[in-house]
Design a protein around this motif. Structure first.
Motif, PDB file in Angstrom:
ATOM      1  N   VAL A  98       0.819  -1.251   0.049  1.00  0.00           N
ATOM      2  CA  VAL A  98      -0.055  -0.004  -0.080  1.00  0.00           C
ATOM      3  C   VAL A  98       1.106   1.114   0.429  1.00  0.00           C
ATOM      4  O   VAL A  98       0.771   1.901  -1.077  1.00  0.00           O
ATOM      5  CB  VAL A  98      -0.692   0.095   0.939  1.00  0.00           C
ATOM      6  N   THR A  99       2.450   1.341   0.571  1.00  0.00           N
ATOM      7  CA  THR A  99       3.076   2.445   1.230  1.00  0.00           C
ATOM      8  C   THR A  99       4.454   1.852   0.789  1.00  0.00           C
ATOM      9  O   THR A  99       4.697   2.779   0.638  1.00  0.00           O
ATOM     10  CB  THR A  99       2.698   2.830   2.970  1.00  0.00           C
ATOM     11  N   THR A 100       4.572   0.957  -0.044  1.00  0.00           N
ATOM     12  CA  THR A 100       6.024   0.672  -0.386  1.00  0.00           C
ATOM     13  C   THR A 100       6.003  -0.521  -1.206  1.00  0.00           C
ATOM     14  O   THR A 100       5.208  -1.305  -1.271  1.00  0.00           O
ATOM     15  CB  THR A 100       6.536   0.088   1.527  1.00  0.00           C
ATOM     16  N   LEU A 101       7.258   0.081  -1.882  1.00  0.00           N
ATOM     17  CA  LEU A 101       7.315  -0.910  -3.581  1.00  0.00           C
ATOM     18  C   LEU A 101       8.922  -1.537  -2.858  1.00  0.00           C
ATOM     19  O   LEU A 101       9.799  -1.546  -1.932  1.00  0.00           O
ATOM     20  CB  LEU A 101       7.950   0.152  -3.969  1.00  0.00           C
ATOM     21  N   TYR A 102       8.132  -3.263  -3.036  1.00  0.00           N
ATOM     22  CA  TYR A 102       9.053  -4.468  -2.782  1.00  0.00           C
ATOM     23  C   TYR A 102       9.908  -4.990  -3.734  1.00  0.00           C
ATOM     24  O   TYR A 102       9.046  -5.234  -4.882  1.00  0.00           O
ATOM     25  CB  TYR A 102       9.072  -4.779  -1.619  1.00  0.00           C
TER      26      TYR A 102
END
Length: 298
Positions: free
Chosen positions: A282-286
């Motif tokens: 939702v808030t972070t690209l992994y």
């Protein structure tokens, strides 16, 4: 970087994820990430921040940049066979194409004179036909602009590659969301978020769908229902769902789940060998490395 956490239901999951693989954080602090699409020649990832109303671009060489500042709350993205970005928009209820001169062309906005709900996810067949889902999420406050729907159903559509004629393929879903083709494109998988299931259809010669049937059900603890979905080069199906990324063998057998630190709405394969998975939390690209490659978009 933290080592991944796996829920293993079948040892074949280790053919995909090494037990000591690491989950890398690429960028964080966003509002609601979605729609990652890897460009295989320009070597960058484009993805949506729906509530940030922007399409972002990341590459190892240039870092994070804004590709389109006013994205009309874009959600799902992919590339057509000419390498042009296709996007689904929550705010405008449209499917668009970014042409080579960076102008936006509207491909679909209405069905039988009525405005689409909010196109969500999108895939392209090798013949250029475009398939997309149309649930109402973009008309709700969490990831959209609250407003009434003109249509009284939530459909899955096909855009003809020749004249962009819009065909309703099925309306038999609660809220259709992620979709993907089998490697040979003989099958189309579509998931239904509130029903926690994945259906599979035969793809007829004319591009329509037939013999819809249950492929798999998703469940488990954690946030999220069936959402972004992809097939790898060996036919395994990956689906963002409760608690992380669920993986199924081609016959529908549940292999297990990659647990993630937060809800993962979508993901894609990327990097030169297509053996990295980019996950939009939702808030972070992994990102993490895998043992099986994905399928190149064009």
């Amino acid at each position: 970087m933290p080592t991944i956490e796996l829920d293993v239901h079948d040892k074949r999951l280790y053919d995909i994820f090494a037990a000591d693989a690491e989950l890398e954080t690429i960028t964080s602090g966003h509002r609601f990430l979605e729609g990652p699409a890897w460009h295989p020649y320009e070597k960058h990832l484009r993805f949506s921040d729906i509530m940030g109303n922007a399409t972002l671009q990341w590459s190892a060489s240039s870092g994070l940049n804004i590709y389109r500042a006013n994205s009309h709350m874009a959600n799902g993205n992919t590339y057509d066979r000419q390498g042009r970005l296709l996007s689904c928009h929550h705010a405008s209820s449209r499917v668009t194409r970014m042409d080579d001169d960076e102008t936006m062309t509207v491909l679909a906005s209405h069905y039988q004179g009525l405005e689409l709900n909010s196109p969500n996810d999108i895939v392209v067949k090798s013949n250029g036909a475009i398939y997309f889902t149309d649930p109402p999420y973009g008309r709700e406050s969490k990831v959209g602009i609250p407003r009434d729907c003109a249509l009284d159903f939530h459909g899955v559509y096909r855009l003809d590659p020749g004249d962009n004629a819009l065909t309703l393929l099925t309306r038999d879903f609660n809220r259709p969301n992620g979709l993907c083709f089998s490697p040979d494109e003989s099958l189309l998988y579509i998931n239904d978020t509130p029903e926690s299931l994945i259906r599979v259809y035969d793809v007829a010669a004319d591009g329509t769908l037939a013999h819809g049937r249950l492929f798999a059900e998703t469940g488990g603890d954690g946030l999220g229902g069936p959402d972004g979905m992809k097939i790898d080069s060996e036919g395994n199906l990956y689906c963002c769902a409760a608690g992380g990324l669920h993986v199924f063998a081609p016959d529908g057998m549940f292999l297990g789940r990659l647990r993630t630190p937060m809800q993962i709405p979508n993901f894609t394969f990327g990097d030169d060998d297509l053996r990295s998975i980019y996950l939009t939390g939702v808030t972070t690209l992994y990102r993490l490395r895998t043992r099986i490659a994905g399928i190149q978009l064009f």
